[in-house]
Design a protein around this motif. Sequence first.
Motif, PDB file in Angstrom:
ATOM      1  N   MET A   1     108.436  29.739 -15.828  1.00 38.53           N
ATOM      2  CA  MET A   1     108.292  29.754 -17.273  1.00 38.53           C
ATOM      3  C   MET A   1     106.870  30.138 -17.639  1.00 38.53           C
ATOM      4  N   VAL A   2     106.701  30.554 -18.883  1.00 32.80           N
ATOM      5  CA  VAL A   2     105.420  31.138 -19.253  1.00 32.80           C
ATOM      6  C   VAL A   2     104.689  30.271 -20.273  1.00 32.80           C
ATOM      7  N   ASP A   3     103.383  30.370 -20.261  1.00 37.46           N
ATOM      8  CA  ASP A   3     102.607  29.575 -21.209  1.00 37.46           C
ATOM      9  C   ASP A   3     101.290  30.256 -21.516  1.00 37.46           C
ATOM     10  N   LYS A  51     105.594  36.596  -6.038  1.00 38.70           N
ATOM     11  CA  LYS A  51     106.804  37.089  -6.693  1.00 38.70           C
ATOM     12  C   LYS A  51     107.306  36.115  -7.743  1.00 38.70           C
ATOM     13  N   LYS A  52     107.991  36.666  -8.717  1.00 34.35           N
ATOM     14  CA  LYS A  52     108.596  35.804  -9.746  1.00 34.35           C
ATOM     15  C   LYS A  52     109.972  35.360  -9.261  1.00 34.35           C
ATOM     16  N   VAL A  53     110.149  34.042  -9.217  1.00 37.05           N
ATOM     17  CA  VAL A  53     111.434  33.471  -8.817  1.00 37.05           C
ATOM     18  C   VAL A  53     111.985  32.739 -10.026  1.00 37.05           C
ATOM     19  N   CYS A  54     113.131  33.178 -10.511  1.00 37.48           N
ATOM     20  CA  CYS A  54     113.651  32.572 -11.737  1.00 37.48           C
ATOM     21  C   CYS A  54     115.173  32.733 -11.782  1.00 37.48           C
ATOM     22  N   SER A  55     115.813  31.881 -12.547  1.00 40.41           N
ATOM     23  CA  SER A  55     117.266  31.996 -12.749  1.00 40.41           C
ATOM     24  C   SER A  55     117.560  32.835 -13.993  1.00 40.41           C
ATOM     25  N   PHE A  56     116.516  33.267 -14.683  1.00 34.73           N
ATOM     26  CA  PHE A  56     116.630  34.166 -15.827  1.00 34.73           C
ATOM     27  C   PHE A  56     115.846  35.452 -15.531  1.00 34.73           C
ATOM     28  N   ASP A  57     116.188  36.466 -16.294  1.00 28.00           N
ATOM     29  CA  ASP A  57     115.404  37.700 -16.285  1.00 28.00           C
ATOM     30  C   ASP A  57     115.219  38.101 -17.759  1.00 28.00           C
ATOM     31  N   CYS A  58     114.515  37.266 -18.502  1.00 26.30           N
ATOM     32  CA  CYS A  58     114.389  37.438 -19.954  1.00 26.30           C
ATOM     33  C   CYS A  58     113.826  38.817 -20.308  1.00 26.30           C
ATOM     34  N   VAL A  59     114.380  39.402 -21.341  1.00 25.13           N
ATOM     35  CA  VAL A  59     113.962  40.762 -21.715  1.00 25.13           C
ATOM     36  C   VAL A  59     112.493  40.825 -22.131  1.00 25.13           C
ATOM     37  N   TYR A  60     111.942  39.678 -22.527  1.00 25.63           N
ATOM     38  CA  TYR A  60     110.559  39.663 -23.016  1.00 25.63           C
ATOM     39  C   TYR A  60     109.579  39.053 -22.019  1.00 25.63           C
ATOM     40  N   CYS A  61     110.023  38.776 -20.792  1.00 23.01           N
ATOM     41  CA  CYS A  61     109.162  37.995 -19.878  1.00 23.01           C
ATOM     42  C   CYS A  61     107.836  38.701 -19.617  1.00 23.01           C
ATOM     43  N   GLN A  62     106.766  37.982 -19.804  1.00 26.20           N
ATOM     44  CA  GLN A  62     105.426  38.560 -19.654  1.00 26.20           C
ATOM     45  C   GLN A  62     105.094  38.914 -18.208  1.00 26.20           C
ATOM     46  N   ARG A  65     110.029  42.037 -14.617  1.00 24.62           N
ATOM     47  CA  ARG A  65     111.367  41.761 -14.094  1.00 24.62           C
ATOM     48  C   ARG A  65     111.334  40.675 -13.021  1.00 24.62           C
ATOM     49  N   THR A  66     112.419  39.913 -12.946  1.00 27.79           N
ATOM     50  CA  THR A  66     112.517  38.836 -11.959  1.00 27.79           C
ATOM     51  C   THR A  66     112.780  39.423 -10.577  1.00 27.79           C
ATOM     52  N   ALA A  67     111.919  39.062  -9.614  1.00 28.37           N
ATOM     53  CA  ALA A  67     112.071  39.596  -8.254  1.00 28.37           C
ATOM     54  C   ALA A  67     113.198  38.874  -7.515  1.00 28.37           C
ATOM     55  N   ASN A 106     104.795  31.029 -12.074  1.00 29.28           N
ATOM     56  CA  ASN A 106     105.430  32.310 -11.730  1.00 29.28           C
ATOM     57  C   ASN A 106     106.960  32.302 -11.759  1.00 29.28           C
ATOM     58  N   GLY A 107     107.557  31.629 -12.695  1.00 27.46           N
ATOM     59  CA  GLY A 107     109.014  31.586 -12.745  1.00 27.46           C
ATOM     60  C   GLY A 107     109.503  30.234 -13.217  1.00 27.46           C
ATOM     61  N   GLU A 108     110.651  29.815 -12.690  1.00 30.91           N
ATOM     62  CA  GLU A 108     111.264  28.568 -13.131  1.00 30.91           C
ATOM     63  C   GLU A 108     110.887  27.431 -12.171  1.00 30.91           C
ATOM     64  N   SER A 139     110.614  24.736 -18.915  1.00 31.57           N
ATOM     65  CA  SER A 139     111.755  25.068 -18.049  1.00 31.57           C
ATOM     66  C   SER A 139     112.812  25.835 -18.828  1.00 31.57           C
ATOM     67  N   ASN A 140     113.587  26.640 -18.109  1.00 35.17           N
ATOM     68  CA  ASN A 140     114.699  27.310 -18.800  1.00 35.17           C
ATOM     69  C   ASN A 140     115.959  26.449 -18.814  1.00 35.17           C
ATOM     70  N   GLY A 141     115.898  25.309 -18.172  1.00 33.08           N
ATOM     71  CA  GLY A 141     116.974  24.320 -18.283  1.00 33.08           C
ATOM     72  C   GLY A 141     118.226  24.607 -17.463  1.00 33.08           C
ATOM     73  N   ILE A 161     112.520  22.746 -23.081  1.00 33.63           N
ATOM     74  CA  ILE A 161     113.593  23.617 -22.582  1.00 33.63           C
ATOM     75  C   ILE A 161     113.726  24.862 -23.459  1.00 33.63           C
ATOM     76  N   LYS A 162     113.861  25.992 -22.779  1.00 36.94           N
ATOM     77  CA  LYS A 162     113.992  27.268 -23.477  1.00 36.94           C
ATOM     78  C   LYS A 162     115.323  27.364 -24.209  1.00 36.94           C
ATOM     79  N   LEU A 163     115.269  27.806 -25.457  1.00 35.35           N
ATOM     80  CA  LEU A 163     116.499  28.006 -26.235  1.00 35.35           C
ATOM     81  C   LEU A 163     116.294  29.227 -27.139  1.00 35.35           C
TER      82      LEU A 163
HETATM   83  S1  SF4 Z   1     112.613  31.845 -17.939  1.00 37.61           S
HETATM   84 FE1  SF4 Z   1     111.976  33.178 -16.238  1.00 37.61          FE
HETATM   85  S2  SF4 Z   1     112.381  35.249 -16.937  1.00 37.61           S
HETATM   86 FE2  SF4 Z   1     112.412  33.920 -18.747  1.00 37.61          FE
HETATM   87  S3  SF4 Z   1     110.330  33.969 -19.569  1.00 37.61           S
HETATM   88 FE3  SF4 Z   1     110.413  32.216 -18.197  1.00 37.61          FE
HETATM   89  S4  SF4 Z   1     109.741  33.040 -16.190  1.00 37.61           S
HETATM   90 FE4  SF4 Z   1     110.243  34.795 -17.476  1.00 37.61          FE
END
Ligand code: SF4
Length: 271
Positions: A1-3, A51-62, A65-67, A106-108, A139-141, A161-163
């Motif tokens: 997640m990003v901050d 690398k970015k490890v995440c369960s999302f690949d948000c279109v706006y992620c700073q 793309r999620t590796a 670097n991710g979730e 967290s993206n929850g 939590i991201k919403l």
């Molecule tokens: S949830 Fe993952 S893909 Fe979405 S903004 Fe956060 S780090 Fe980036």
Amino acid sequence: MVDGKIFIGSSQSEWLPHMKLLELKKTIVYGPVNSRRLGKSLGINVIPFGKKVCSFDCVYCQYGRTAVLTLRPDAQGFPTVEEVGEALRQGMKEHQESVYVTFSGNGEPTLHPDFAELVDVVIESRDELLPNAQTAALSNGTALQFPDILEAMKKLDVPIIKLDAGNYDLFERINQPCEGASFEKLIEGSKALAKLRTQSVLFDGPLQNHIGQPLDDWISILSDLKPLEAQIYSTQRPVPDMNIKVIPPERLEEIAEEAGRKAGVEVNAYF
Ligand code: SF4
């Protein structure tokens, strides 16, 4: 997640094309970040450095793309509990001004194979070295569906939590989740958090979530979840999809007022 967003000017409506995406963190502890939402926040990155490890690949992620797009990553490359504990204690000693200690990076963060254990280490270290600081996670929850992660998140002072979406279709298009990261489970898990706060990135463009049905559905979910606070902001760094457009502060303020009134929730705009 990003901050730790950096806003480049209230009149800026689009990213400058030459600007680069944010670099991945190269340390476990970073900051303190002067976060608009959390104040001086000591960041904890428990994701592998390269690398970015995440369960999302948000279109706006700073971070771009999620590796590694998964809910169950291979443990290889993640820092151990001992390594995190050591770096954290050092960081806390050096940064006594921190008012939050926040899982992010670097991710979730909840995808770390020993996340529940890490939460205990963070709380113990905070109690000993930074007793006035609050523990938080961005967290993206999606991992709240796992009982150990849910219980660990309940122990934190400020689980955020991201919403970004109020319906399944928009969730799929904005957050581009991996298999197993479902909208229903995200909402169900969020409801189980008594100290829930939400954070939403609102944006404009061919894909948007700040007007019409997308906004109505999002307000409806907020009304259902009743978080202690709903934080909204817009994209403020270069993003992978250049069609994503920033929403100006005045529009964010309008949305905060409307959503707060209709959902009966404290909604704060950050910009
Ligand atoms: S949830 Fe993952 S893909 Fe979405 S903004 Fe956060 S780090 Fe980036």
